[in-house]
Motif scaffolding. Structure first.
Motif, short mmCIF file in Angstrom:
data_model
loop_
_atom_site.label_atom_id
_atom_site.label_comp_id
_atom_site.label_asym_id
_atom_site.label_seq_id
_atom_site.Cartn_x
_atom_site.Cartn_y
_atom_site.Cartn_z
N ARG A 457 22.37 -40.70 -3.00
CA ARG A 457 20.85 -40.89 -3.51
C ARG A 457 20.31 -42.32 -3.26
O ARG A 457 19.16 -42.52 -2.79
N GLN A 458 21.09 -43.31 -3.28
CA GLN A 458 20.79 -44.66 -2.91
C GLN A 458 20.58 -44.67 -1.38
O GLN A 458 19.49 -45.46 -1.05
N ALA A 461 17.30 -43.04 -0.40
CA ALA A 461 16.03 -43.88 -0.92
C ALA A 461 16.10 -45.06 -0.13
O ALA A 461 14.88 -45.74 -0.26
N CYS A 463 18.10 -47.85 -0.75
CA CYS A 463 18.56 -48.90 -1.54
C CYS A 463 19.81 -49.62 -1.02
O CYS A 463 20.76 -48.72 -0.43
N ALA A 478 16.88 -46.02 -7.10
CA ALA A 478 16.31 -44.90 -6.43
C ALA A 478 15.57 -43.89 -7.16
O ALA A 478 16.06 -43.70 -8.46
N THR A 480 12.98 -40.62 -7.84
CA THR A 480 12.55 -39.24 -7.25
C THR A 480 10.94 -39.31 -7.31
O THR A 480 10.44 -39.00 -8.53
N VAL A 486 12.28 -39.34 -2.17
CA VAL A 486 13.32 -40.26 -2.99
C VAL A 486 13.07 -41.84 -2.44
O VAL A 486 12.95 -42.04 -1.16
N GLN A 487 12.36 -42.65 -3.45
CA GLN A 487 11.98 -43.85 -2.76
C GLN A 487 12.94 -45.19 -3.57
O GLN A 487 13.07 -44.80 -4.72
N CYS A 488 12.97 -46.35 -3.00
CA CYS A 488 13.60 -47.20 -3.66
C CYS A 488 12.61 -48.29 -4.16
O CYS A 488 11.94 -48.79 -3.28
N THR A 541 6.72 -48.23 -0.20
CA THR A 541 7.37 -47.04 0.27
C THR A 541 6.25 -45.86 -0.05
O THR A 541 5.65 -46.01 -0.79
#
Length: 969
Positions: A457-458, A461, A463, A478, A480, A486-488, A541
């Motif tokens: 997930r990181q 994103a 991250c 991260a 959603t 998915v963004q950091c 982002t």
């Protein structure tokens, strides 16, 4: 007395309250009535009974033992506790000598090894609970209590006449299972001789020998405090964790232990020593019920304990020690404020003993639930006043019902002794051995797996996974936003974390973070130089490609980079500047979470950070973040925000540009100067969280009505079928005002001009300030469908935009006048412009030949902070510290006489925190398709670099010429 279980009116409610108290809450259970999570405070219950209900405690003990195996329960008799304690310690008179036994031998076998316990009832409870086991697990060894009891019952052989420390040390070592030799610091010569003999035998022997020699020398010099092997944990608690007998009056634990012994203990210490015994007893129980090691690691044994310890005291009176013990428990709990897992239920025929205050309400068992709630509600106040009855909850039991009258009692009272009335919940299944074995294997498998779900997930994103180097400041997570999105978000002051995917934006971030590193090195070399920091908060982002947004954010960050380079290269008396980069996610949707969970804690930890700049766009989430910053005393600087009324969100909010109300004034005055017959406002139909568009449309309509200019209103959702009619009628005297975001502007231009053979009949196209992002991005303007379309737009930093292209291409400020900083700005900007053009791909290079307005706005925003710091430091010696308070810096913004002249004009917040007096201009580009077409000022309001600067009388735009004599100094 009958052996049958007594029943009486209210017994069902009373037993339910007792069960509710001894059943331990789950670890994360939130109690609404007590407003606490997890363990709850326990009262001291006193039951006044008569002869018919005297067997209640015995029946209660039996029922708990049979039906609640996880609840440790013990019943002691206060009337016989003292005698039992003396017999257990063999402290009573010698027994009678039977025939055939030597009386002298019997007396010797019963000689007094110690003094009687100070609290026999507590000692009896300790003896009974120390052998208690629940599901095979021992309750406690009561080591702290046993050490305290041992010392208070010990009489040194010859107090004050020999080395008491050596004697008490030998005594404690022997009790702890060690040798009898006292650690007096001797034996150095013997250790040296042994070391010399074994030095060549083994390197390990040499290492341990040197360690032992160092320890002996340290003991002789008292660098290592005197201690007793085997009692390190207990001595630490006595000296560091309790204050009943003030440990600081002793140099070390051995001196403290000596103070507790008989003959060394002062009479006035008796009450404090008794409190120490109670505190040690409760601490021993508290330790085994803890659910964490070192406040971090889970302690499974604590999670397995689902029932508190129940201590039942029968025949309690004020004379047999029960009243004293209840009072001591109450005092210790009040003074420490710590939770302990002991539920005390005392019973006796007398009224509640002291220290229960006279006149205190004694409850009927039927009112037990209400009594408990009332006790919980009043406990905080009574605890803070150290009330002698703060922990007491007394009841008076009615006479037991005889069998003939039992049918008159409610069903709950009659069936109270059923098994399920006393049952206690089982331990969490996660803490059971079989589950733990499976979980342990699963945890190992997950840890060994190279990419866990979190790591994936990181990575998805963007991250950072690896830990940042020591000293860096990075906090990201991260989030959603939607499907496949998915963004950091978070903040970064280190190149460990770079936000976004745009090439230009990432490159500028790296350059800013490199400047941070250079600033840290300069500060390390010169710690006395002022060191300040700012947080640049924006939306880095988003899903997909939004070059307009990325380049606009990059421009603002470039302005801070230029200010960093100029500032950090100045003399050692000028402040160093660090920039923390913070990402609020697409359209700042995560701005409140990032502010609350990350940035506010960063500001609390680092007083050098003076405020936040940027804030990206006027949306609901940004407004919430501004409010949070204001509540925490953090100045927030909106560089391009124009939403109306944002200054009401925070007393520490400042705005670099005028609000939408003045943008509406600019449009209305421009329309009047053109004698426009109508202004048609085009805007999106639903704005959602975008409060910028709503406030702009509202303010524009109000001002146009005030100027008596006819208004047309077309929502963007309906525009597709209505805009083409502009070709059928000559509307060249009208104004089409676009009030929307940059990502919709290209479609708007195509819709309003598509299919028009004669564009001369079209209205004059005017766009709001958000379109500066579209203008600055060459990629957005390359469409051939836009060729030949003239566009005017609101510029927030027009004075810099109107500067000659030599500022970007040659690094010289030859095309503008009035800003003293423009020369240094253009010098650095020209170098950066060339650097970006050389390192970026063709589609990512800066598309404009003139300076971008957003670069100048953030450059000036950082300059206001620096000017404020310099102004404060000039006031006197009190302000010469390397770190200044951010509130003092913000206060200086509002003080009369303070102003900052930046490259975008004069900055003055004395009259308004919203920048309402700053300049605002309409710039016109004759062909929006032509990147090289320079903007021209067609109308302007507000102040310029200085009040005396020459302006065109019709358009109020600046014109070349000398400043007037009334120019502001």
């Amino acid at each position: 007395m009958s052996d049958r279980n007594p029943v009486f009116a209210g017994i069902g409610t009373l037993v339910e309250v007792i069960r509710k108290l001894y059943e331990r809450p789950r670890p994360f259970t939130w109690s609404q009535e007590r407003e606490i999570r997890g363990d709850h405070p326990l009262p001291i219950i006193y039951l006044q009974h008569d002869g018919t209900t005297a067997g209640f405690l015995r029946s209660l003990e039996t029922s708990i033992l049979e039906n609640a195996p996880d609840v440790p329960v013990l019943r002691v008799d206060a009337a016989t506790a003292a005698r039992h304690s003396l017999e257990r310690w063999r402290l009573g008179p010698p027994p009678s000598t039977p025939d055939g036994q030597d009386g002298e031998d019997a007396a010797k076998a019963y000689e007094r090894p110690r003094e009687p316990p100070l609290l026999p009832l507590l000692d009896e409870a300790r003896d009974g609970l120390s052998v208690h086991r629940t599901r095979g697990r021992r309750l406690s060894g009561f080591t702290r209590y046993r050490v305290a009891d041992l010392l208070t019952g010990t009489k040194l052989e010859a107090p004050r006449t020999r080395d008491d420390k050596a004697e008490i040390t030998a005594f404690l070592k022997q009790w702890a299972g060690g040798g009898a030799r006292a650690p007096d610091g001797g034996g150095v010569a013997e250790a040296l001789n042994r070391l010399v003999q074994q030095v060549a035998s083994s390197p390990i022997t040499l290492m341990f020998g040197l360690f032992w020699l160092g320890y002996r020398i340290a003991r002789l010099s008292r660098l290592v405090p005197a201690s007793v092997p085997g009692l390190a944990r207990e001595s630490h608690w006595f000296m560091r964790r309790q204050a009943m007998v003030v440990p600081k009056h002793s140099r070390n634990f051995l001196d403290f232990a000596t103070r507790l012994t008989v003959g060394h203990r002062k009479p006035e210490m008796e009450t404090s020593v008794k409190k120490l015994l109670v505190h040690a007893f409760l601490e021993d129980l508290r330790v085994i019920y803890r659910r964490r090691h070192f406040k971090v690691f889970p302690r499974l044994d604590g999670y397995r304990r689902t029932g508190y310890v129940v201590l039942l005291i029968g025949n309690a009176t004020a004379d047999n020690g029960a009243g004293e013990l209840l009072g001591l428990i109450n005092s210790v709990r009040n003074e420490t404020g710590d939770f302990d897992p002991l539920l005390v239920i005392a019973a006796g025929e007398d009224p509640p003993p002291e220290p229960i205050e006279p006149g205190k309400i004694v409850y009927h068992p039927a009112k037990a639930l209400l009594a408990l709630q009332d006790w919980w509600r009043h406990l905080p106040d009574k605890r803070q006043t150290f009330a002698s009855d703060a922990r007491h909850l007394p009841f008076r039991l009615p006479p037991a019902a005889v069998p003939a009258n039992e049918d008159r009692l409610p069903g709950d009272d009659l069936s109270v002794w059923r098994s399920d009335a006393f049952a206690c919940r089982r331990a969490l299944w996660l803490t059971r051995s079989s589950v733990l074995r499976v979980a342990g294997l699963g945890a190992v498998a997950v840890l060994l797996f190279p990419l866990s779900g979190f790591a994936l997930r990181q990575l998805e994103a963007g991250c950072a996974l690896r830990m940042p180097r020591l000293g860096s400041r990075v906090s990201v997570r991260a989030v959603t936003f939607g499907r496949d999105d998915v963004q950091c978000v978070g903040y970064s002051a280190d190149k460990t974390q770079i936000f976004g995917s745009n090439e230009r934006l990432r490159l500028v971030q790296k350059k800013v973070l490199d400047e941070n590193e250079a600033a840290r090195r300069s500060h390390a070399a010169n710690p006395g130089r002022p060191y300040i920091g700012l947080v640049f908060f924006a939306a880095f982002t988003h899903k997909g490609s939004l070059q307009d947004t990325d380049h606009a954010v990059s421009e603002e960050l470039e302005g801070l980079l230029l200010r960093q380079r100029i500032q950090n290269g100045k003399s050692s008396t000028e402040p160093l500047l660090e920039i923390i980069i913070a990402n609020g996610g697409e359209k700042m949707r995560e701005a409140p979470r990032v502010t609350r969970d990350m940035l506010l804690s960063l500001f609390r930890r680092d007083p050098r950070l003076l405020g936040v700049v940027g804030l990206d766009r006027t949306v609901v989430q940004t407004e919430e973040a501004i409010t949070m910053f204001g509540g925490a005393g953090v100045p927030a600087f909106g560089t391009t925000l124009t939403g109306t009324g944002l200054e009401k969100r925070s007393p520490l909010y400042f705005q670099m540009v005028p609000s939408n109300r003045f943008q509406a004034i600019l449009l209305a005055e421009y329309a009047r100067s053109l004698r426009a017959t109508r202004v048609v406002i085009y805007h999106p139909l639903g704005q959602g969280d975008d409060t910028y568009i709503g406030s702009l449309v509202k303010a524009t309509k109000e001002k146009l009505r005030e100027f008596r200019i006819p208004i047309g209103d077309i929502s963007w959702a309906d525009a597709g079928g209505d805009l083409h009619q502009a070709c059928d009628v000559d509307r060249h005297k009208e104004i089409a005002f676009f009030a929307g975001r940059e990502n919709e502007f290209s479609d708007f231009l195509r819709a309003i001009t598509g299919g028009c053979a004669d564009r001369g009949t079209l209205p004059a196209i005017v766009a709001d300030d958000a379109i500066s992002r579209f203008v600055a991005n060459a990629g957005s303007r390359r469409s051939s469908a836009l060729a030949g379309i003239p566009v005017s737009y609101v510029s927030l930093g027009s004075l810099l935009v109107l500067a000659d292209s030599s500022c970007s291409e040659q690094g010289k400020a030859s095309g503008a006048q009035g800003a003293a900083q423009l020369a240094s700005f253009c010098s650095e900007y020209g170098a950066l412009y060339k650097d970006l053009a050389a390192k970026l791909s063709a589609g990512e290079k800066p598309g404009l030949s003139w300076p971008a307005e957003r670069v100048g706005l953030t450059f000036d925003a950082a300059g206001v902070f620096i000017d404020s710091v310099l102004s404060i430091r000039r006031d006197g010696p009190w302000a010469q510290a390397a770190t200044l308070d951010r509130a003092a810096v913000a206060q200086r913004f509002r003080e009369p006489g303070f102003a900052s002249t930046g490259v975008t004009g004069l900055i003055d917040f004395v009259r308004s925190r919203a920048g309402d007096h700053r300049n605002l201009a309409l710039l016109r580009i004759a062909n929006i398709h032509d990147i090289n077409e320079r903007p021209v000022c067609v109308f302007m309001i507000g102040e310029l670099y200085q009040p005396g600067q020459r302006r065109d009388p019709r358009t109020h735009c600046p014109v070349p010429g000398p400043l007037r004599s009334s120019a502001r100094k």
